[in-house]
Structures are given as C-alpha cells and as structure tokens.
Design a protein around this motif. Sequence first.
Motif, mmCIF file in Angstrom:
data_model
loop_
_atom_site.group_PDB
_atom_site.id
_atom_site.type_symbol
_atom_site.label_atom_id
_atom_site.label_comp_id
_atom_site.label_asym_id
_atom_site.label_seq_id
_atom_site.Cartn_x
_atom_site.Cartn_y
_atom_site.Cartn_z
ATOM 1 N N LEU A 27 0.836 -1.197 0.000
ATOM 2 C CA LEU A 27 0.000 0.000 0.000
ATOM 3 C C LEU A 27 0.872 1.250 0.000
ATOM 4 O O LEU A 27 0.612 2.210 -0.736
ATOM 5 N N GLU A 28 1.912 1.246 0.799
ATOM 6 C CA GLU A 28 2.826 2.384 0.875
ATOM 7 C C GLU A 28 3.488 2.640 -0.480
ATOM 8 O O GLU A 28 3.762 3.782 -0.846
ATOM 9 N N ARG A 29 3.731 1.586 -1.231
ATOM 10 C CA ARG A 29 4.400 1.696 -2.519
ATOM 11 C C ARG A 29 3.437 2.026 -3.656
ATOM 12 O O ARG A 29 3.857 2.251 -4.790
ATOM 13 N N GLY A 30 2.144 2.004 -3.364
ATOM 14 C CA GLY A 30 1.173 2.313 -4.403
ATOM 15 C C GLY A 30 0.801 1.137 -5.266
ATOM 16 O O GLY A 30 0.272 1.323 -6.374
ATOM 17 N N LEU A 31 1.040 -0.081 -4.790
ATOM 18 C CA LEU A 31 0.663 -1.279 -5.533
ATOM 19 C C LEU A 31 -0.775 -1.649 -5.208
ATOM 20 O O LEU A 31 -1.138 -1.778 -4.036
ATOM 21 N N ARG A 32 -1.580 -1.829 -6.227
ATOM 22 C CA ARG A 32 -2.957 -2.269 -5.996
ATOM 23 C C ARG A 32 -2.913 -3.726 -5.537
ATOM 24 O O ARG A 32 -2.369 -4.592 -6.237
ATOM 25 N N THR A 33 -3.483 -3.990 -4.385
ATOM 26 C CA THR A 33 -3.299 -5.282 -3.716
ATOM 27 C C THR A 33 -4.633 -5.875 -3.286
ATOM 28 O O THR A 33 -5.517 -5.164 -2.803
ATOM 29 N N LEU A 34 -4.738 -7.186 -3.456
ATOM 30 C CA LEU A 34 -5.880 -7.954 -2.964
ATOM 31 C C LEU A 34 -5.371 -8.953 -1.936
ATOM 32 O O LEU A 34 -4.448 -9.729 -2.216
ATOM 33 N N VAL A 35 -5.949 -8.937 -0.741
ATOM 34 C CA VAL A 35 -5.639 -9.924 0.295
ATOM 35 C C VAL A 35 -6.761 -10.952 0.312
ATOM 36 O O VAL A 35 -7.929 -10.602 0.487
ATOM 37 N N ALA A 71 -18.820 -10.248 -5.440
ATOM 38 C CA ALA A 71 -19.652 -10.137 -4.240
ATOM 39 C C ALA A 71 -18.848 -10.351 -2.969
ATOM 40 O O ALA A 71 -19.211 -9.836 -1.909
ATOM 41 N N ALA A 72 -17.753 -11.115 -3.059
ATOM 42 C CA ALA A 72 -16.964 -11.448 -1.875
ATOM 43 C C ALA A 72 -15.819 -10.483 -1.617
ATOM 44 O O ALA A 72 -15.119 -10.608 -0.612
ATOM 45 N N THR A 73 -15.620 -9.520 -2.513
ATOM 46 C CA THR A 73 -14.500 -8.585 -2.390
ATOM 47 C C THR A 73 -14.977 -7.258 -1.819
ATOM 48 O O THR A 73 -15.970 -6.688 -2.274
ATOM 49 N N ALA A 74 -14.254 -6.772 -0.808
ATOM 50 C CA ALA A 74 -14.628 -5.525 -0.142
ATOM 51 C C ALA A 74 -13.374 -4.696 0.117
ATOM 52 O O ALA A 74 -12.281 -5.243 0.270
ATOM 53 N N PRO A 75 -13.515 -3.366 0.187
ATOM 54 C CA PRO A 75 -12.346 -2.520 0.427
ATOM 55 C C PRO A 75 -11.871 -2.591 1.879
ATOM 56 O O PRO A 75 -12.662 -2.813 2.794
ATOM 57 N N SER A 76 -10.583 -2.392 2.064
ATOM 58 C CA SER A 76 -10.016 -2.265 3.406
ATOM 59 C C SER A 76 -10.159 -0.830 3.887
ATOM 60 O O SER A 76 -10.104 0.116 3.090
ATOM 61 N N SER A 77 -10.334 -0.666 5.188
ATOM 62 C CA SER A 77 -10.416 0.687 5.751
ATOM 63 C C SER A 77 -9.038 1.344 5.854
ATOM 64 O O SER A 77 -8.939 2.509 6.228
ATOM 65 N N TRP A 78 -7.974 0.608 5.532
ATOM 66 C CA TRP A 78 -6.627 1.180 5.600
ATOM 67 C C TRP A 78 -6.435 2.328 4.621
ATOM 68 O O TRP A 78 -5.586 3.194 4.834
ATOM 69 N N ALA A 79 -7.166 2.320 3.515
ATOM 70 C CA ALA A 79 -6.981 3.350 2.497
ATOM 71 C C ALA A 79 -8.273 3.533 1.719
ATOM 72 O O ALA A 79 -9.133 2.653 1.700
ATOM 73 N N GLU A 80 -8.412 4.698 1.079
ATOM 74 C CA GLU A 80 -9.601 4.956 0.273
ATOM 75 C C GLU A 80 -9.617 4.109 -0.984
ATOM 76 O O GLU A 80 -10.675 3.813 -1.530
ATOM 77 N N ASP A 81 -8.432 3.720 -1.439
ATOM 78 C CA ASP A 81 -8.363 2.967 -2.680
ATOM 79 C C ASP A 81 -7.057 2.173 -2.693
ATOM 80 O O ASP A 81 -6.082 2.540 -2.034
ATOM 81 N N GLY A 82 -7.057 1.059 -3.405
ATOM 82 C CA GLY A 82 -5.810 0.351 -3.638
ATOM 83 C C GLY A 82 -5.579 -0.891 -2.813
ATOM 84 O O GLY A 82 -4.613 -1.620 -3.048
ATOM 85 N N LEU A 83 -6.456 -1.168 -1.836
ATOM 86 C CA LEU A 83 -6.297 -2.374 -1.015
ATOM 87 C C LEU A 83 -7.668 -2.983 -0.753
ATOM 88 O O LEU A 83 -8.517 -2.374 -0.094
ATOM 89 N N ASP A 84 -7.885 -4.182 -1.301
ATOM 90 C CA ASP A 84 -9.156 -4.882 -1.145
ATOM 91 C C ASP A 84 -8.934 -6.234 -0.482
ATOM 92 O O ASP A 84 -7.807 -6.730 -0.399
ATOM 93 N N VAL A 85 -10.034 -6.822 -0.019
ATOM 94 C CA VAL A 85 -9.986 -8.095 0.696
ATOM 95 C C VAL A 85 -11.027 -9.039 0.115
ATOM 96 O O VAL A 85 -12.186 -8.647 -0.064
ATOM 97 N N LEU A 86 -10.586 -10.254 -0.191
ATOM 98 C CA LEU A 86 -11.540 -11.330 -0.449
ATOM 99 C C LEU A 86 -11.895 -11.869 0.926
ATOM 100 O O LEU A 86 -11.093 -12.533 1.579
#
Length: 254
Positions: A27-35, A71-86
């Motif tokens: 996230l710090e590096r600006g990589l779009r990431t899915l956990v 439907a199973a993917t949601a954003p993380s509260s860590w950032a407004e954009d760029g980090l999502d969670v399955l």
Amino acid sequence: MLVVGVCSLKGGVGKTSVTLGLASAALERGLRTLVVDLDPQGDSTMALGTVAGQGDVSTVLDAPSPQAVTAATAPSSWAEDGLDVLVGSERSVLHDRIDDSDVHRLRDALSWVSGYDLVLIDCPPSLGGLTRTGLAACDRAVVVTEPGLFAVMAVGRAMRTIDELRRGPAPSLQPLGIVVNRVRARSVEQAYRLQELQTLYGPLVLTPSVPERAALQQAQGAAQPVHVWPGAAAAELADVFDQLLDRALRAPRR
C-alpha cells in the motif's frame, strides 16, 4: 499480477502478521493489492477493517465465478483505494476436506480478477484442503516460522507440501522463501534455531528477519498499517517488510 501465498503449518507464529506487513508495504508503494483471507479465523479481514458484503471466500469456493468473486470482495479501511480483501469466513473450514481434484477452485476464481499488481493469500495454519487450495493458486509461497523447535520442524512439512504440489496440481508454484518472525536479538536458543534454519535451507531463509516488536500488534489491533504507526519500532518493522516485499516483487509475474 503476482500471487503470493503466506503459510505456516504451525499456529501462532505470526503468519497473518506477515501477510498484513506485506500488505502495508504494498500500500505504501502504491501497488494495488488484494488480500485473500483463507483462514477460517478471519483475522486478516478484521485487521484490515473490512466489512463483509454479500459473499465471502467460502461462497467463492462453493461455486467460483466472476460474480461470486465480486460479491466477496470488499475494500479495506486502511486506504480509500488500492487495497481490497476477499473476505474471510468461518464457513471456509467446510472446504478443508477437499481433495486435489478440487484444489484448483481458488486459482480459477483468481483468473477472473484484474486490476491488481499483487495478491496475498493468507492460508490457514494447517495442512489441509484449504492450505493446498491457497498454495495451488500461487506463483510463490512464503513459509512463516519463528525460531523455536516445533516451529522449525513445521517448516520442513510446509516445504514438502510445496514440493508435492509442484509435482502435482500446481506445477508453476515455487517457494519464495522462509520468513523468520518474532526474533529476539539476545536469545541464545533463538540464535541456535536460526543457525539450524540456515544450515537446512540456506538462501531460502529470507533476510531480514522480523524482530519481535509490540508495535506490530498495536498497529494491527488498531486496524492500521504498520507503515503509518508512530515510533521507531514501527519504522524498523516497516523497513523489514519493504525489503521482504522487494524480494517478492523480483519473482516472475503472471
């Protein structure tokens, strides 16, 4: 995109903490990431401040499809954009008994995922169908351990599992290496175990190791990335995860 599985066949060694540290570095590096939270305990989902939607990882494994993944993917509260969670689910334990004929389900689901630079899969701390499903979807596998007798013994089982999957349903899977977590600089016993790991696995033991610092648990408890947590200890940890992420990103991408 690069798909990295984070696994351990012994609970309590900080597998999820390493997953979250890598997610923070990305996230710090600006990589779009899915956990992808495959652990039925759902700790990654909770620590990433994610609110479940209409689906979760269990519904994806029930019937993989683009709609199920969305439907199973949601954003993380860590950032407004760029980090999502399955999103993780305790129901995923129902898939822990599947055999290798169904081990491709997560890999199939991720084939419909796009727009990410990095996928991190937080596997369960056990050797079952879920872990094998997670690893079969990966390009690289990280084995997390701590410098203790039983944790070191579990590394061998994890490495054998990775090799077995490479020879079977996941021929593209490669071990990225072993992350040693919760290292105390002045422990004689830990120094002995670290040397044991180096003797057994050589360059597969990744450097730097992750020092034992309360800042890591504090940041996770507050649902914050370690890179924004205040203090010298958090900065030290952030640097460690930056270096480990560098190692992961040097692996070939799909």
